[in-house]
Design a protein around this motif. Structure first.
Motif, PDB file in Angstrom:
ATOM      1  N   ILE A 238     -14.226  -1.736 -12.568  1.00 18.62           N
ATOM      2  CA  ILE A 238     -14.652  -0.781 -11.546  1.00 18.62           C
ATOM      3  C   ILE A 238     -13.860   0.511 -11.671  1.00 18.62           C
ATOM      4  N   ALA A 239     -12.559   0.389 -11.912  1.00 12.49           N
ATOM      5  CA  ALA A 239     -11.716   1.581 -12.059  1.00 12.49           C
ATOM      6  C   ALA A 239     -12.139   2.411 -13.269  1.00 12.49           C
ATOM      7  N   GLN A 240     -12.605   1.745 -14.319  1.00 15.53           N
ATOM      8  CA  GLN A 240     -13.055   2.457 -15.519  1.00 15.53           C
ATOM      9  C   GLN A 240     -14.429   3.080 -15.316  1.00 15.53           C
ATOM     10  N   LEU A 241     -15.330   2.353 -14.667  1.00 18.52           N
ATOM     11  CA  LEU A 241     -16.714   2.809 -14.523  1.00 18.52           C
ATOM     12  C   LEU A 241     -16.876   3.841 -13.415  1.00 18.52           C
ATOM     13  N   ILE A 242     -16.147   3.664 -12.306  1.00 19.01           N
ATOM     14  CA  ILE A 242     -16.206   4.608 -11.177  1.00 19.01           C
ATOM     15  C   ILE A 242     -14.777   4.965 -10.779  1.00 19.01           C
ATOM     16  N   PRO A 243     -14.147   5.872 -11.494  1.00 16.93           N
ATOM     17  CA  PRO A 243     -12.739   6.192 -11.209  1.00 16.93           C
ATOM     18  C   PRO A 243     -12.513   6.724  -9.791  1.00 16.93           C
ATOM     19  N   ASN A 244     -13.557   7.314  -9.195  1.00 18.34           N
ATOM     20  CA  ASN A 244     -13.399   7.887  -7.851  1.00 18.34           C
ATOM     21  C   ASN A 244     -13.627   6.873  -6.734  1.00 18.34           C
ATOM     22  N   THR A 271      -4.450   2.037 -11.575  1.00 16.99           N
ATOM     23  CA  THR A 271      -5.761   2.636 -11.825  1.00 16.99           C
ATOM     24  C   THR A 271      -5.873   4.053 -11.270  1.00 16.99           C
ATOM     25  N   ARG A 272      -4.873   4.474 -10.471  1.00 13.55           N
ATOM     26  CA  ARG A 272      -4.838   5.803  -9.859  1.00 13.55           C
ATOM     27  C   ARG A 272      -6.013   6.039  -8.908  1.00 13.55           C
ATOM     28  N   GLN A 273      -6.397   4.988  -8.224  1.00 11.69           N
ATOM     29  CA  GLN A 273      -7.433   5.115  -7.207  1.00 11.69           C
ATOM     30  C   GLN A 273      -6.779   5.271  -5.833  1.00 11.69           C
ATOM     31  N   ARG A 274      -7.544   5.807  -4.909  1.00 14.23           N
ATOM     32  CA  ARG A 274      -7.041   6.000  -3.553  1.00 14.23           C
ATOM     33  C   ARG A 274      -7.299   4.740  -2.735  1.00 14.23           C
ATOM     34  N   ILE A 275      -6.325   4.343  -1.925  1.00 14.21           N
ATOM     35  CA  ILE A 275      -6.505   3.231  -0.987  1.00 14.21           C
ATOM     36  C   ILE A 275      -6.893   3.847   0.353  1.00 14.21           C
ATOM     37  N   VAL A 276      -8.096   3.534   0.812  1.00 12.96           N
ATOM     38  CA  VAL A 276      -8.597   4.169   2.034  1.00 12.96           C
ATOM     39  C   VAL A 276      -8.025   3.519   3.290  1.00 12.96           C
ATOM     40  N   GLY A 277      -7.620   2.245   3.199  1.00  9.55           N
ATOM     41  CA  GLY A 277      -7.043   1.594   4.360  1.00  9.55           C
ATOM     42  C   GLY A 277      -7.072   0.082   4.252  1.00  9.55           C
ATOM     43  N   VAL A 278      -6.578  -0.564   5.313  1.00  5.05           N
ATOM     44  CA  VAL A 278      -6.483  -2.022   5.383  1.00  5.05           C
ATOM     45  C   VAL A 278      -7.271  -2.500   6.597  1.00  5.05           C
ATOM     46  N   VAL A 279      -7.986  -3.598   6.421  1.00  5.92           N
ATOM     47  CA  VAL A 279      -8.696  -4.255   7.519  1.00  5.92           C
ATOM     48  C   VAL A 279      -8.083  -5.638   7.710  1.00  5.92           C
ATOM     49  N   GLU A 280      -7.682  -5.936   8.941  1.00  6.59           N
ATOM     50  CA  GLU A 280      -7.159  -7.270   9.250  1.00  6.59           C
ATOM     51  C   GLU A 280      -8.274  -8.085   9.889  1.00  6.59           C
ATOM     52  N   ASN A 281      -8.655  -9.164   9.235  1.00 10.08           N
ATOM     53  CA  ASN A 281      -9.731 -10.028   9.722  1.00 10.08           C
ATOM     54  C   ASN A 281      -9.141 -11.291  10.360  1.00 10.08           C
ATOM     55  N   ARG A 310       4.233   2.900   1.515  1.00 13.65           N
ATOM     56  CA  ARG A 310       5.483   3.188   0.811  1.00 13.65           C
ATOM     57  C   ARG A 310       5.266   3.181  -0.703  1.00 13.65           C
ATOM     58  N   ALA A 311       4.465   2.229  -1.173  1.00 12.99           N
ATOM     59  CA  ALA A 311       4.277   2.077  -2.619  1.00 12.99           C
ATOM     60  C   ALA A 311       3.536   3.263  -3.227  1.00 12.99           C
ATOM     61  N   VAL A 312       2.490   3.744  -2.545  1.00 16.15           N
ATOM     62  CA  VAL A 312       1.681   4.824  -3.120  1.00 16.15           C
ATOM     63  C   VAL A 312       2.162   6.200  -2.682  1.00 16.15           C
ATOM     64  N   GLY A 313       3.072   6.257  -1.719  1.00 15.54           N
ATOM     65  CA  GLY A 313       3.581   7.541  -1.263  1.00 15.54           C
ATOM     66  C   GLY A 313       2.593   8.336  -0.449  1.00 15.54           C
ATOM     67  N   ALA A 314       1.652   7.653   0.199  1.00 10.15           N
ATOM     68  CA  ALA A 314       0.654   8.308   1.050  1.00 10.15           C
ATOM     69  C   ALA A 314       0.297   7.354   2.177  1.00 10.15           C
ATOM     70  N   ASP A 315      -0.237   7.906   3.247  1.00 10.41           N
ATOM     71  CA  ASP A 315      -0.567   7.072   4.401  1.00 10.41           C
ATOM     72  C   ASP A 315      -1.728   6.141   4.098  1.00 10.41           C
ATOM     73  N   VAL A 316      -1.517   4.855   4.253  1.00  6.11           N
ATOM     74  CA  VAL A 316      -2.567   3.840   4.153  1.00  6.11           C
ATOM     75  C   VAL A 316      -2.709   3.222   5.545  1.00  6.11           C
ATOM     76  N   PRO A 317      -3.721   3.610   6.303  1.00 11.96           N
ATOM     77  CA  PRO A 317      -3.805   3.171   7.690  1.00 11.96           C
ATOM     78  C   PRO A 317      -4.350   1.751   7.843  1.00 11.96           C
ATOM     79  N   LEU A 318      -3.976   1.121   8.933  1.00 13.20           N
ATOM     80  CA  LEU A 318      -4.633  -0.116   9.351  1.00 13.20           C
ATOM     81  C   LEU A 318      -5.882   0.316  10.118  1.00 13.20           C
ATOM     82  N   LEU A 319      -7.043   0.152   9.514  1.00 11.40           N
ATOM     83  CA  LEU A 319      -8.285   0.694  10.075  1.00 11.40           C
ATOM     84  C   LEU A 319      -8.785  -0.093  11.271  1.00 11.40           C
TER      85      LEU A 319
END
Length: 378
Positions: A238-244, A271-281, A310-319
């Motif tokens: 997926i990272a190779q086919l749709i990098p965005n 893969t240098r992809q953005r993590i949009v957030g986390v969902v707790e189920n 902390r790992a990616v150096g950007a805010d990863v919210p709990l959605l």
């Protein structure tokens, strides 16, 4: 009584969309002929893309209703024919262009489709249930939504969307079935019964490539990918086919599950992809006396979001946090997502709120040619 004309009928047919392609049948070259009799009866001949078209009954019904609603229309008769090879080629060219090899539209620089890859570290956290409900919630809001079941070995999306429809193929172009207004493709639609898929990495990559390039998805606002658990071949492909593509991590409150989920999200570092957030189920269970039971503990989602930030150096919210409800499981078994069957339930409201936080790209007139002549005359 008004006198009905052929132009009246064709104007009505221009408002009839093909159920699979979602475009007017007049634009797709599907109208073979229109005849208006002296008694105001109307005969319409319609081309189907293939003889085995699964939408033939729905197309007939839509055409019949549209023509019957024209003032002055008498008896309406609809006959079906099938496109020849030349007509199918023209249809494919009108939809996909004339390129020899299909391209992945979502990987192109000008794509306005937001792609979310829904990932989890381990199975059993409800990743597919979350994906299906997010897709149904977005579609219910009027968005154009596609859902690709990328969990090739553990596919479950067709059942959860309540459909056993098979895709229609026009030359090398595959038309995805639609369920609850969500366009959907899965390897389950190409296998017999519950036959297992026993493939190695290169075959998985090729299957994903075909699902993304050969399927006619149309103009989507959002494409959701239901990934298999873990960080294996599919996630890399997926990272190779749709990098965005952006990663959405699903976990439960349980610390052991959270640790594994963190690994699934951390693949974005490679893969240098953005993590949009986390969902707790399965965050808690509401009991009849009004109290809550933390069946799987607490804090896992927040911990994953914090550590990934902390790992990616950007805010990863709990959605959001989705409570544990029996109706979610029942909806998955019955093919009716809880956001549609019980939209006022706590779980449905939580899922709807999460879907609203997943943004779509704005579609405006910026950069588009309006074909306006700006030459000063006079």
């Amino acid at each position: 009584m008004p006198v009905i004309t052929e132009s009246d009928v064709r104007a009505a047919l221009a408002r009839v969309n093909d159920p699979e392609i979602r475009k007017p049948i007049t634009e797709l070259g599907m109208i073979k002929s229109v005849r208006v009799g002296d008694d105001a009866s109307v005969d319409v001949e319609v081309y189907l893309t293939t003889a085995a078209c699964p939408m033939r009954t729905e197309i007939t019904d839509r055409v019949s209703k549209a023509v019957a609603d024209v003032p002055g229309a008498g008896q309406v008769r609809v006959e079906l024919d099938v496109m020849n090879d030349e007509q199918r080629t023209e249809l494919r060219k009108s939809l996909r262009g004339d390129s020899a090899e299909p391209v992945i539209p979502f990987a192109q620089p000008g794509s306005l489709t937001r792609v979310y890859a829904v990932a989890s570290g381990k199975g059993g956290v409800g990743k597919s249930s979350v994906t299906v409900n997010l897709a149904a919630a977005m579609a219910a809001r009027g968005l154009s939504v596609g859902l690709l079941d990328a969990d090739i070995y553990g596919h479950s999306i067709p059942r959860m969307l309540g459909t056993d429809a098979r895709p229609t193929q026009v030359e090398r172009m595959i038309m995805p079935p639609v369920a609850h207004n969500v366009k959907m493709i899965s390897i389950a639609q190409f296998t017999k019964g519950n036959t297992p898929v026993v493939w190695r990495g290169p075959m998985l990559h090729r299957a994903l490539q075909q699902f993304l390039a050969d399927v006619f998805w149309g103009d989507l606002d959002v494409l959701l990918l239901d990934l298999p658990p873990g960080t294996g071949d599919i996630a890399i492909s997926i990272a190779q086919l749709i990098p965005n593509a952006e990663i959405l991590v699903v976990t439960t409150p349980q610390q052991a599950a959270a640790e594994v989920a963190e690994r699934a999200g951390a693949i974005a570092l490679q893969t240098r992809q953005r993590i949009v957030g986390v969902v707790e189920n399965m965050s808690w269970m509401d009991l009849p006396d009004g109290t809550r039971m933390d069946v799987f503990g607490s804090g896992g989602g927040a911990a994953v979001a914090e550590r990934l930030s902390r790992a990616v150096g950007a805010d990863v919210p709990l959605l959001g946090q989705i409570p544990l409800e029996q109706a979610v499981r029942e909806g998955g078994d019955d093919g009716m997502p809880i956001v549609l069957s019980a939209p006022e339930s706590p779980a449905a409201k939580a899922l709807q709120a999460i879907s609203e936080k997943l943004a779509v790209r704005q579609r405006g007139l910026a950069g588009m040619s309006l074909s306006i002549d700006t030459t000063r005359h006079g």
